[in-house]
Design a protein around this motif. Structure first.
Motif, PDB file in Angstrom:
ATOM      1  N   LEU A  61      15.513 -55.879   9.792  1.00  0.00           N
ATOM      2  CA  LEU A  61      15.523 -54.708   8.931  1.00  0.00           C
ATOM      3  C   LEU A  61      15.366 -53.426   9.754  1.00  0.00           C
TER       4      LEU A  61
ATOM      5  N   TYR B 127      11.133 -50.937   1.297  1.00  0.00           N
ATOM      6  CA  TYR B 127      10.472 -52.148   0.797  1.00  0.00           C
ATOM      7  C   TYR B 127       9.012 -51.866   0.462  1.00  0.00           C
TER       8      TYR B 127
ATOM      9  N   GLU C 205      14.732 -49.303   6.004  1.00  0.00           N
ATOM     10  CA  GLU C 205      14.715 -50.400   5.031  1.00  0.00           C
ATOM     11  C   GLU C 205      13.292 -50.904   4.816  1.00  0.00           C
TER      12      GLU C 205
ATOM     13  N   ASP D 251      23.263 -59.896   6.919  1.00  0.00           N
ATOM     14  CA  ASP D 251      23.530 -58.881   5.900  1.00  0.00           C
ATOM     15  C   ASP D 251      24.889 -59.110   5.232  1.00  0.00           C
TER      16      ASP D 251
ATOM     17  N   GLY E 105      18.089 -51.682   0.732  1.00  0.00           N
ATOM     18  CA  GLY E 105      16.836 -52.422   0.725  1.00  0.00           C
ATOM     19  C   GLY E 105      15.971 -52.153  -0.486  1.00  0.00           C
TER      20      GLY E 105
ATOM     21  N   SER F  72      24.163 -57.997  -2.199  1.00  0.00           N
ATOM     22  CA  SER F  72      23.178 -57.319  -1.366  1.00  0.00           C
ATOM     23  C   SER F  72      21.769 -57.550  -1.881  1.00  0.00           C
TER      24      SER F  72
ATOM     25  N   TYR G  49      18.380 -59.181   0.245  1.00  0.00           N
ATOM     26  CA  TYR G  49      17.110 -58.489   0.440  1.00  0.00           C
ATOM     27  C   TYR G  49      15.975 -59.179  -0.322  1.00  0.00           C
TER      28      TYR G  49
END
Length: 404
Positions: free
Chosen positions: A229, A237, A233, A221, A86, A95, A99
C-alpha cells in the motif's frame, strides 16, 4: 393546526435527513414513506430515498446500479468529490474486494474474540472510576471511551493521544443543527493527515498492530501489479477505521443505556440472566440503528413502483426503515429483547457489509455485562436529551443518568 389536518387530510409525506425535529423520531415518517412514497424524492436537497425492506435489499446487493464509488454519504455524493484509492466504503468491486481482503484477515471471528480480555479490562477500568457516583454522563464517561480505547489499541495509537484523535475525528462528523455536512473547500474526506506521524514512525518501529500490518501487506492490485500500500492508501484506511470504529459503537452503547432505562422490566431480565444480552444487542441494533441511511449513486435509470430514478441521482437507502418494515417484522415498533432478529440491515448487506460488525457486537456485549454488574438500575430524563448533530450516525450527544 392546518385546515387540512382539521379536515383529517394529511399533507404529503416529507422527509429531510437534516431536520432535527424529524430526526428526533423519524419512524412515523418512515412508515408513511413505505406506504405512500416507496420511491421518495426530496426536491429541496435533490435526492431519492428507498424505505421498503425489499427495495433496501435490492439496492444494497446491486452495486453495479447503486454504486459506492462516489461515497456512502449524501453530501459527499452531491459534492462530486474525487475519492482517494483504498477508501473501502467508497469503492466498488473489483477494487473494493482487493482492498477489503487486506482488512478481512484482521476481523476474523477468532481474532475479534481474542480481544475480549483487553476490552473487558478497558470497561472495568472506566467503570471503577464511576464507583459511588449517583449521577454521571454515560456517553462521556463510558460509551465514548471504550471504542476509543479499542480502536486506538488496534491501530497502535498511544493511549495518551487517543482522546485527541477521537475528538478530532468526532469534529469532522459534526454538522450545524439542521444543515448538511459541510464539505471542505479542498474537497478532502476526513482528516487522513491526522495519522501521518504515527504511520511514519511505525515504518521504523513495527509492532503487533493494524498500522504495521497495513505497512507490510502485499497484494495484487486491479492492474495485476504485486505491491504494498502507498502511504496515502494507508492514511485513508486508518482514517476510515478510526472514524467508523469510534462513532458507531459509542452510539450503540448509548442506545442500550437509554432503551433499557425505558424498559426496566427487560433490563431486570438481563441482570438476572446475562445470556440474554447478545440478543438484546441485536434488538437494539434493529430498533435504534446507529446509521439510518446509506447513500448511493445511481449509474443507470432505475424503475421502481412506477417511478423512475434517473441515472446520476443520489439515493438514500434507509436501513432504519427496513428494520421496522411491517412486512418483515411483527409489531416492529415494539422493543423486545426476546425477538428473533434474523433480517437485520443495520450493518448493510452485500459487498459493503460492515467488516467491523463482530467487533462492535463484542464491545457492546462486554460493556453491557460489566455495566449491569455495577449498575443494575438507572433512570434517564429523556426531556433533556439531545441527539448528536451529525448526518451520518444517530445517537445521543450526552446521556445523563441517575443511578438507582
Amino acid at each position: 393546526m392546518t385546515a387540512e389536518s382539521r379536515m383529517g387530510i394529511e399533507s404529503p409525506v416529507y422527509w429531510d435527513p437534516f431536520d432535527p425535529d424529524i430526526a428526533r423520531d423519524p419512524y412515523p415518517v418512515y412508515r408513511r414513506m413505505r406506504a405512500e412514497a416507496p420511491v421518495y424524492y426530496n426536491d429541496v436537497h435533490d435526492f431519492y430515498a428507498l424505505s421498503r425492506f425489499e427495495d433496501v435489499d435490492r439496492a444494497l446487493l446491486d452495486w453495479q446500479t447503486f454504486s459506492s464509488a462516489k461515497g456512502p454519504i449524501l453530501e459527499i455524493i452531491k459534492a462530486d468529490i474525487e475519492i482517494p484509492p483504498g477508501t473501502l466504503i467508497m469503492d466498488d468491486p473489483p477494487s473494493h474486494d482487493i482492498y477489503r481482503s487486506l482488512l478481512s484477515r484482521v476481523f476474523t471471528p477468532k481474532r475479534v474474540l481474542s480481544l475480549e480480555p483487553r476490552i473487558r479490562a478497558y470497561c472495568v477500568r472506566s467503570l471503577d472510576r464511576l464507583a459511588g457516583l449517583d449521577q454521571f454522563d454515560l456517553m462521556t464517561n463510558f460509551a465514548n471511551e471504550i471504542p476509543m480505547r479499542v480502536i486506538g489499541m488496534l491501530l497502535g495509537i498511544p493511549e495518551d493521544d487517543q482522546q485527541t484523535i477521537r475528538d478530532k475525528a468526532d469534529h469532522n462528523l459534526r454538522t450545524e443543527r439542521g444543515k448538511p455536512m459541510q464539505v471542505p473547500e479542498d474537497r478532502s474526506i476526513g482528516n487522513p493527515e491526522l495519522f501521518a506521524d504515527y504511520i511514519d514512525w511505525r515504518r521504523d518501529h513495527p509492532a503487533d498492530d493494524l498500522m504495521t500490518e497495513l505497512i507490510r501487506a502485499e497484494f495484487e492490485d486491479v492492474h495485476g501489479v504485486r505491491r504494498t500500500l502507498t502511504r496515502d492508501e494507508i492514511l485513508t484506511y486508518v482514517n476510515v477505521l478510526a472514524g467508523a470504529g469510534n462513532e458507531t459503537t459509542a452510539r450503540l452503547i448509548g442506545w442500550l443505556g437509554s432503551l433499557l432505562a425505558e424498559h426496566p422490566d427487560q433490563r431486570a431480565e438481563l441482570v438476572a440472566d446475562p445470556s440474554l444480552i447478545p440478543n438484546a444487542i441485536e434488538e437494539t441494533l434493529r430498533f435504534e440503528p446507529i446509521g439510518h441511511a446509506i447513500a448511493r449513486y445511481v449509474t443507470t435509470d432505475v424503475e421502481l413502483h412506477g417511478a423512475t430514478v434517473p441515472a446520476g441521482s443520489a439515493v438514500t437507502i434507509i436501513v432504519a426503515s427496513a428494520n421496522r418494515d411491517e412486512t418483515r417484522w411483527d409489531e416492529p415498533d415494539r422493543f423486545d429483547i426476546h425477538r428473533k432478529v434474523h433480517q437485520l440491515r443495520t450493518f448493510g448487506m452485500g459487498p459493503h457489509f460492515c467488516l467491523g460488525n463482530a467487533l462492535a457486537r463484542l464491545e457492546a456485549r462486554v460493556a453491557l455485562e460489566e455495566f449491569l454488574q455495577r449498575f443494575p438500575v438507572w433512570s434517564v430524563d429523556r426531556d433533556v436529551l439531545e441527539l448528536s448533530s451529525t448526518s451520518t450516525v444517530r445517537g445521543w450527544a450526552a446521556l445523563p443518568i441517575t443511578i438507582g
